[in-house]
Design a protein around this motif. Structure first.
Motif, PDB file in Angstrom:
ATOM      1  N   ASP A   1       0.482   3.882  10.138  1.00 33.36           N
ATOM      2  CA  ASP A   1       0.641   2.687  10.459  1.00 33.36           C
ATOM      3  C   ASP A   1       1.895   2.095  11.171  1.00 33.36           C
ATOM      4  O   ASP A   1       1.212   1.020  12.079  1.00 33.36           O
ATOM      5  N   ILE A   2       2.774   1.839  10.180  1.00 35.71           N
ATOM      6  CA  ILE A   2       3.938   1.594  11.468  1.00 35.71           C
ATOM      7  C   ILE A   2       4.044   1.411  12.714  1.00 35.71           C
ATOM      8  O   ILE A   2       4.543   0.602  13.422  1.00 35.71           O
ATOM      9  N   ILE A   3       3.897   3.349  13.097  1.00 34.23           N
ATOM     10  CA  ILE A   3       3.986   3.889  14.241  1.00 34.23           C
ATOM     11  C   ILE A   3       2.533   3.199  15.069  1.00 34.23           C
ATOM     12  O   ILE A   3       3.611   2.363  16.434  1.00 34.23           O
ATOM     13  N   LEU A   4       1.184   3.112  14.198  1.00 35.56           N
ATOM     14  CA  LEU A   4       0.479   2.081  15.587  1.00 35.56           C
ATOM     15  C   LEU A   4       0.698   1.199  15.802  1.00 35.56           C
ATOM     16  O   LEU A   4       0.480   0.275  16.452  1.00 35.56           O
TER      17      LEU A   4
ATOM     18  N   SER B   1       7.343   2.331   1.374  1.00 33.89           N
ATOM     19  CA  SER B   1       6.788   0.951   0.783  1.00 33.89           C
ATOM     20  C   SER B   1       7.979   0.151   1.721  1.00 33.89           C
ATOM     21  O   SER B   1       9.257   0.332   1.977  1.00 33.89           O
ATOM     22  N   MET B   2       7.548  -0.607   2.412  1.00 29.25           N
ATOM     23  CA  MET B   2       8.459  -1.868   3.200  1.00 29.25           C
ATOM     24  C   MET B   2       8.377  -3.462   2.055  1.00 29.25           C
ATOM     25  O   MET B   2       7.695  -4.052   1.706  1.00 29.25           O
TER      26      MET B   2
ATOM     27  N   LEU C   1      11.112   2.412   9.648  1.00 27.99           N
ATOM     28  CA  LEU C   1      10.544   3.413   9.227  1.00 27.99           C
ATOM     29  C   LEU C   1      11.636   5.090   8.679  1.00 27.99           C
ATOM     30  O   LEU C   1      11.741   5.394   8.136  1.00 27.99           O
ATOM     31  N   SER C   2      13.163   4.376   9.335  1.00 34.77           N
ATOM     32  CA  SER C   2      14.307   5.113   8.426  1.00 34.77           C
ATOM     33  C   SER C   2      14.633   4.449   7.188  1.00 34.77           C
ATOM     34  O   SER C   2      15.260   4.744   6.510  1.00 34.77           O
ATOM     35  N   GLY C   3      13.671   3.756   6.708  1.00 30.67           N
ATOM     36  CA  GLY C   3      14.177   3.100   5.354  1.00 30.67           C
ATOM     37  C   GLY C   3      15.666   2.145   5.172  1.00 30.67           C
ATOM     38  O   GLY C   3      15.863   1.927   4.502  1.00 30.67           O
TER      39      GLY C   3
END
Length: 169
Positions: free
Chosen positions: A125-128, A110-111, A59-61
Protein backbone atom coordinates in the motif's frame (compact mmCIF):
# COMPACT_ATOMS: atom_id res chain seq x y z
CA UNK A 1 -2.96 -8.44 -9.45
CA UNK A 2 0.23 -6.79 -10.57
CA UNK A 3 2.75 -6.67 -7.78
CA UNK A 4 3.88 -3.48 -6.08
CA UNK A 5 7.44 -3.86 -7.36
CA UNK A 6 6.22 -3.68 -10.97
CA UNK A 7 4.26 -0.53 -10.14
CA UNK A 8 7.42 0.93 -8.60
CA UNK A 9 9.35 0.01 -11.77
CA UNK A 10 6.69 1.87 -13.75
CA UNK A 11 7.15 4.88 -11.43
CA UNK A 12 10.91 4.88 -12.09
CA UNK A 13 10.39 4.45 -15.84
CA UNK A 14 7.93 7.36 -15.97
CA UNK A 15 10.18 9.65 -13.92
CA UNK A 16 13.11 8.90 -16.23
CA UNK A 17 10.96 9.66 -19.28
CA UNK A 18 10.01 13.04 -17.82
CA UNK A 19 13.62 13.91 -16.93
CA UNK A 20 14.97 12.77 -20.31
CA UNK A 21 12.30 14.81 -22.07
CA UNK A 22 13.17 17.92 -20.06
CA UNK A 23 16.87 17.43 -20.83
CA UNK A 24 16.03 17.72 -24.53
CA UNK A 25 14.34 21.09 -24.04
CA UNK A 26 16.10 24.42 -23.54
CA UNK A 27 17.87 24.31 -20.16
CA UNK A 28 15.90 27.22 -18.71
CA UNK A 29 12.64 25.27 -19.15
CA UNK A 30 13.19 23.39 -15.90
CA UNK A 31 13.71 26.60 -13.94
CA UNK A 32 11.24 29.02 -15.56
CA UNK A 33 8.65 30.39 -13.18
CA UNK A 34 5.14 29.11 -13.86
CA UNK A 35 1.89 30.07 -12.19
CA UNK A 36 1.02 26.59 -10.98
CA UNK A 37 1.05 24.36 -7.93
CA UNK A 38 4.87 24.68 -7.83
CA UNK A 39 6.92 27.66 -9.00
CA UNK A 40 8.98 25.62 -11.49
CA UNK A 41 9.33 22.17 -13.00
CA UNK A 42 12.55 21.57 -11.08
CA UNK A 43 10.65 22.33 -7.86
CA UNK A 44 8.08 19.62 -8.70
CA UNK A 45 10.82 17.10 -9.43
CA UNK A 46 12.63 18.00 -6.21
CA UNK A 47 9.39 17.51 -4.27
CA UNK A 48 8.93 14.09 -5.87
CA UNK A 49 12.51 13.10 -5.05
CA UNK A 50 12.09 14.20 -1.43
CA UNK A 51 8.80 12.32 -1.13
CA UNK A 52 10.37 9.13 -2.53
CA UNK A 53 13.13 9.50 0.07
CA UNK A 54 10.61 9.96 2.88
CA UNK A 55 8.55 6.92 1.90
CA UNK A 56 11.59 4.69 1.43
CA UNK A 57 12.56 5.56 4.99
CA UNK A 58 9.02 4.86 6.23
CA UNK A 59 9.22 1.46 4.51
CA UNK A 60 12.58 0.89 6.21
CA UNK A 61 11.18 1.63 9.67
CA UNK A 62 13.07 4.88 10.30
CA UNK A 63 11.55 7.11 12.99
CA UNK A 64 9.50 10.10 11.79
CA UNK A 65 11.75 12.77 13.30
CA UNK A 66 14.85 11.19 11.79
CA UNK A 67 13.17 11.10 8.38
CA UNK A 68 12.25 14.80 8.60
CA UNK A 69 15.82 15.75 9.54
CA UNK A 70 17.20 13.63 6.66
CA UNK A 71 14.76 15.15 4.18
CA UNK A 72 16.30 18.55 4.92
CA UNK A 73 19.31 17.62 2.78
CA UNK A 74 17.15 18.03 -0.31
CA UNK A 75 17.10 21.83 0.11
CA UNK A 76 20.66 21.91 -1.24
CA UNK A 77 19.39 20.37 -4.51
CA UNK A 78 17.07 23.32 -5.23
CA UNK A 79 17.60 24.58 -8.78
CA UNK A 80 19.99 21.76 -9.74
CA UNK A 81 18.38 19.31 -12.16
CA UNK A 82 21.53 17.20 -12.42
CA UNK A 83 21.67 16.72 -8.65
CA UNK A 84 17.94 15.90 -8.54
CA UNK A 85 18.43 13.26 -11.25
CA UNK A 86 21.43 11.83 -9.38
CA UNK A 87 19.49 11.56 -6.10
CA UNK A 88 16.53 10.00 -7.92
CA UNK A 89 18.85 7.38 -9.40
CA UNK A 90 20.34 6.64 -5.98
CA UNK A 91 16.86 6.33 -4.49
CA UNK A 92 15.85 3.90 -7.23
CA UNK A 93 18.82 1.71 -6.29
CA UNK A 94 17.85 1.93 -2.63
CA UNK A 95 14.25 0.93 -3.42
CA UNK A 96 15.53 -2.08 -5.37
CA UNK A 97 17.72 -2.98 -2.42
CA UNK A 98 14.62 -2.77 -0.21
CA UNK A 99 12.72 -5.05 -2.62
CA UNK A 100 15.56 -7.59 -2.57
CA UNK A 101 15.42 -7.73 1.25
CA UNK A 102 11.63 -7.63 1.66
CA UNK A 103 10.11 -10.91 0.54
CA UNK A 104 6.50 -10.22 1.58
CA UNK A 105 5.17 -6.85 0.42
CA UNK A 106 1.73 -7.75 1.78
CA UNK A 107 3.19 -7.85 5.28
CA UNK A 108 1.56 -5.46 7.73
CA UNK A 109 3.59 -2.48 8.80
CA UNK A 110 2.73 0.10 11.44
CA UNK A 111 3.41 3.76 10.68
CA UNK A 112 3.52 6.49 13.31
CA UNK A 113 2.81 10.12 12.46
CA UNK A 114 2.76 12.84 15.13
CA UNK A 115 -0.50 14.40 13.89
CA UNK A 116 -2.24 11.55 12.05
CA UNK A 117 -1.48 8.83 14.58
CA UNK A 118 -0.84 5.16 13.87
CA UNK A 119 -1.70 3.46 10.60
CA UNK A 120 -1.62 -0.28 10.08
CA UNK A 121 -1.10 -0.95 6.38
CA UNK A 122 1.07 -3.03 4.08
CA UNK A 123 4.36 -2.34 2.34
CA UNK A 124 2.48 -2.74 -0.95
CA UNK A 125 0.00 0.00 0.00
CA UNK A 126 2.83 2.42 0.78
CA UNK A 127 4.53 1.60 -2.53
CA UNK A 128 1.26 2.18 -4.37
CA UNK A 129 1.03 5.54 -2.60
CA UNK A 130 4.54 6.43 -3.86
CA UNK A 131 3.49 5.53 -7.41
CA UNK A 132 0.19 7.42 -7.19
CA UNK A 133 1.93 10.48 -5.76
CA UNK A 134 4.42 10.43 -8.64
CA UNK A 135 1.67 10.07 -11.22
CA UNK A 136 -0.13 13.10 -9.81
CA UNK A 137 2.98 15.26 -9.95
CA UNK A 138 4.05 14.07 -13.40
CA UNK A 139 0.68 15.47 -14.45
CA UNK A 140 1.69 18.80 -12.88
CA UNK A 141 4.92 18.74 -14.90
CA UNK A 142 3.03 18.03 -18.13
CA UNK A 143 0.65 20.93 -17.50
CA UNK A 144 3.58 23.24 -16.70
CA UNK A 145 5.40 22.19 -19.87
CA UNK A 146 2.32 23.09 -21.90
CA UNK A 147 2.10 26.47 -20.17
CA UNK A 148 5.70 27.06 -21.24
CA UNK A 149 4.90 26.14 -24.86
CA UNK A 150 6.36 22.62 -24.87
CA UNK A 151 4.79 19.22 -25.31
CA UNK A 152 4.76 16.64 -22.59
CA UNK A 153 5.79 13.02 -22.87
CA UNK A 154 3.45 10.05 -22.42
CA UNK A 155 3.96 8.39 -19.04
CA UNK A 156 0.72 6.44 -18.66
CA UNK A 157 1.06 2.93 -17.26
CA UNK A 158 -0.08 1.38 -20.54
CA UNK A 159 2.91 2.95 -22.36
CA UNK A 160 5.19 1.33 -19.78
CA UNK A 161 3.51 -2.03 -20.46
CA UNK A 162 3.93 -1.65 -24.22
CA UNK A 163 7.58 -0.69 -23.85
CA UNK A 164 8.15 -3.58 -21.45
CA UNK A 165 6.56 -5.95 -23.98
CA UNK A 166 8.80 -4.58 -26.75
CA UNK A 167 11.94 -5.11 -24.69
CA UNK A 168 10.97 -8.78 -24.17
CA UNK A 169 10.25 -9.36 -27.86
Amino acid sequence: MTDAKQFYDYHSWANKRICNHIENLPEETAYQEVKSVFPSISDVLLHMCRADYIWLNVLSGVAYQEIIVGAGKFESLHGNMEAIKQHSSELESQYHDFFSRQTDLEQTVSMQHPKLGTLETTYADIILHVVNHGTYHRGNVTAMLRQLGHTGVPTDYVYYLYEKRESKG
